[in-house]
Design an enzyme around this catalytic site. Structure first.
Site, short mmCIF file in Angstrom:
data_model
loop_
_atom_site.label_atom_id
_atom_site.label_comp_id
_atom_site.label_asym_id
_atom_site.label_seq_id
_atom_site.Cartn_x
_atom_site.Cartn_y
_atom_site.Cartn_z
N GLY A 11 0.81 -1.22 0.00
CA GLY A 11 0.00 0.00 0.00
C GLY A 11 0.84 1.26 0.00
O GLY A 11 0.44 2.27 0.57
N GLY A 17 0.89 4.54 3.56
CA GLY A 17 2.01 3.85 2.91
C GLY A 17 3.03 4.82 2.34
O GLY A 17 4.25 4.59 2.47
N TYR A 137 -16.56 -2.10 6.96
CA TYR A 137 -15.13 -1.82 7.07
C TYR A 137 -14.61 -2.27 8.44
O TYR A 137 -13.56 -2.94 8.55
CB TYR A 137 -14.91 -0.32 6.89
CG TYR A 137 -13.48 0.15 7.00
CD1 TYR A 137 -12.55 -0.13 6.00
CD2 TYR A 137 -13.06 0.90 8.11
CE1 TYR A 137 -11.24 0.33 6.10
CE2 TYR A 137 -11.75 1.35 8.21
CZ TYR A 137 -10.85 1.06 7.21
OH TYR A 137 -9.55 1.51 7.31
N LYS A 141 -11.74 -5.13 9.48
CA LYS A 141 -10.57 -4.82 10.31
C LYS A 141 -10.54 -5.70 11.57
O LYS A 141 -9.46 -6.13 12.00
CB LYS A 141 -10.56 -3.33 10.68
CG LYS A 141 -10.29 -2.42 9.50
CD LYS A 141 -8.86 -2.58 9.02
CE LYS A 141 -8.50 -1.70 7.85
NZ LYS A 141 -7.14 -1.88 7.37
N ASN A 166 -8.38 8.51 12.97
CA ASN A 166 -8.53 9.17 11.66
C ASN A 166 -7.20 9.84 11.27
O ASN A 166 -6.74 10.74 11.97
CB ASN A 166 -9.60 10.25 11.73
CG ASN A 166 -11.01 9.68 11.81
OD1 ASN A 166 -11.23 8.62 12.40
ND2 ASN A 166 -11.96 10.36 11.23
N ARG A 210 -13.88 13.98 16.88
CA ARG A 210 -12.93 13.08 16.24
C ARG A 210 -11.51 13.42 16.71
O ARG A 210 -11.24 14.54 17.13
CB ARG A 210 -12.95 13.23 14.71
CG ARG A 210 -14.25 12.80 14.03
CD ARG A 210 -14.42 11.30 14.01
NE ARG A 210 -15.61 10.90 13.27
CZ ARG A 210 -16.84 10.82 13.81
NH1 ARG A 210 -17.05 11.11 15.08
NH2 ARG A 210 -17.88 10.45 13.07
O1 GFB Z 1 -13.81 11.63 8.07
P1 GFB Z 1 -15.19 11.12 8.01
O2 GFB Z 1 -15.76 10.93 6.66
O3 GFB Z 1 -15.25 9.75 8.73
O4 GFB Z 1 -16.18 12.13 8.76
P2 GFB Z 1 -15.70 9.11 10.13
C1 GFB Z 1 -15.98 12.63 10.04
C2 GFB Z 1 -17.09 13.59 10.45
O5 GFB Z 1 -16.95 14.78 9.65
C3 GFB Z 1 -18.53 13.13 10.26
C4 GFB Z 1 -18.21 15.21 9.19
O6 GFB Z 1 -19.27 13.54 11.38
C5 GFB Z 1 -18.99 13.91 9.03
O7 GFB Z 1 -20.38 14.16 9.00
N1 GFB Z 1 -18.06 16.00 7.94
C6 GFB Z 1 -18.37 17.30 7.79
C7 GFB Z 1 -17.61 15.55 6.77
N2 GFB Z 1 -18.17 17.69 6.53
C8 GFB Z 1 -17.69 16.64 5.86
C9 GFB Z 1 -17.28 16.45 4.52
O8 GFB Z 1 -17.32 17.34 3.66
N3 GFB Z 1 -16.79 15.22 4.18
C10 GFB Z 1 -16.72 14.20 5.11
N4 GFB Z 1 -16.22 13.02 4.72
N5 GFB Z 1 -17.12 14.35 6.39
C11 GFB Z 1 -14.58 7.10 9.06
C12 GFB Z 1 -14.95 5.78 8.48
O9 GFB Z 1 -15.61 7.58 9.80
O10 GFB Z 1 -13.45 6.98 9.89
C13 GFB Z 1 -13.80 5.24 7.73
O11 GFB Z 1 -16.09 5.92 7.69
C14 GFB Z 1 -12.48 5.34 8.48
O12 GFB Z 1 -14.07 3.94 7.42
C15 GFB Z 1 -12.30 6.64 9.22
O13 GFB Z 1 -12.34 4.30 9.37
C16 GFB Z 1 -11.13 6.59 10.16
O14 GFB Z 1 -14.73 9.48 11.21
O15 GFB Z 1 -17.12 9.38 10.45
#
Ligand code: GFB
Length: 315
Positions: A11, A17, A137, A141, A166, A210
């Protein structure tokens, strides 16, 4: 690991990676094998077995995975479970058969239950129901962790498991729909600044909390663990600092210098309410993430801007 140990980095083109590849090179590790997805599809069992049989690496960093943000996890649950199960199953089993000395598997903070007490301690894995937005996912894991544990128990392998919070960094995916929140917000705020838009829409309520770690810190932690940690129990890798999505959007807004408004779109999913790891085990062993969230976002934005410049000069 010795400086001339044969290391397979699975990766190497991804966020983690690529940071690891740079970190290993800087650290003087000179015998690193990588394969692009076109050269070796890790979902193909026979190909992975013959690669390991031929190359016989001594150490393996398993950073290859199907990853994405909350929307990608919701929209492509089948790929998230199949690709991850296939990749990790093939790599872990082939590593055992080829007599690999040590393997580090990157697991994820998604493995913790939705209502897990915070910060989340390693012992809480499998203690409750998972967050539905990323259950496929997370299940994959969890299987990777359990597979490492099973091989360690039965075959006396040394396969360790880092549970990653994250992560974000320069090799991120900045397209807004499938990406994680930090690169998504960098893309959104940047475009709004350039176009002079009045507001930026941030998904969800802004309340979820987060924890974020810069990819270079993940690389540092992974090499540290490969060199020092020999316990079959999983270990959390994070910064230990939780921020709300609202606070995060204000940091990104500030770094980018956007002057408009931030609007929360509650029609979009929040995901798990809080996800902050207890990193005391890692810290006690002697590793602490060194890059602050503000600093990491600045570095990521600088890289994003230079990529944009290259793209614009080609248009
Ligand atoms: O990073 P994210 O997509 O993943 O989103 P998760 C984190 C938070 O950010 C959520 C908010 O509460 C989203 O609603 N958010 C606000 C946004 N604006 C945005 C935006 O424009 N884009 C995105 N993507 N989010 C992930 C898992 O969960 O965590 C993955 O789905 C992975 O599989 C990762 O493990 C570490 O933290 O919610």
């Amino acid at each position: 690991m010795e400086k001339d140990s044969k290391i397979y980095l699975a990766g190497d083109n991804g966020l983690i990676g690529s940071a690891l590849a740079g970190f290993l090179k800087k650290g003087g590790y000179g015998n690193i094998i990588t394969k692009s997805r076109r050269q070796l599809d890790l979902r193909r069992q026979a190909d992975v077995e013959s690669f390991f049989d031929k190359e016989r690496p001594e150490y393996v960093f398993l950073a290859a995975a199907r990853v994405g943000g909350i929307a990608a996890n919701i929209n492509y649950p089948a790929e998230f479970i199949y690709d991850n199960l296939a990749i990790q199953t093939n790599v872990i089993n082939s590593a055992y058969k080829a007599g690999v000395k040590k393997l580090l598997f990157f697991a994820s903070a998604c493995m913790y239950p939705k209502n897990c007490p915070q910060p989340m301690q390693e012992s809480r894995i499998l203690s409750g129901e998972l967050e539905p937005t990323n259950e496929p996912y997370a299940m994959a894991k969890i299987c990777g962790l359990k597979m490492c544990e099973a091989y360690n128990r039965q075959y006396k392998t040394n396969f360790i498991c880092a549970v990653l919070t994250n992560a974000y960094g320069c090799k991120d995916d900045f397209q807004t729909e499938d990406s994680h929140v930090i690169p998504a917000l960098i893309g959104k705020f940047h475009r709004a600044k350039i176009s002079g838009a009045d507001s930026v829409s941030v998904w969800g309520s802004g309340k979820p909390e987060r924890e974020f770690i810069f990819a270079d810190d993940v690389a540092g932690a992974a090499v540290f663990l490969m060199n020092t940690y020999n316990d079959p129990a999983p270990i959390n890798v994070g910064s230990g600092r939780g921020v709300s999505i609202k606070e995060l959007s204000l940091i990104v807004k500030e770094v980018i210098g956007y002057k408009g408004e931030v609007v929360f779109d509650s029609s979009k999913p929040d995901g798990i309410p809080r996800k902050v790891l207890d990193v005391s085990k890692l810290n006690t062993l002697g590793f602490k993430a060194g890059v602050s969230l503000e600093e990491g976002i600045k570095k990521t934005y600088e890289t994003f801007q230079s990529q944009e410049e290259i793209l614009n000069s080609r248009r």
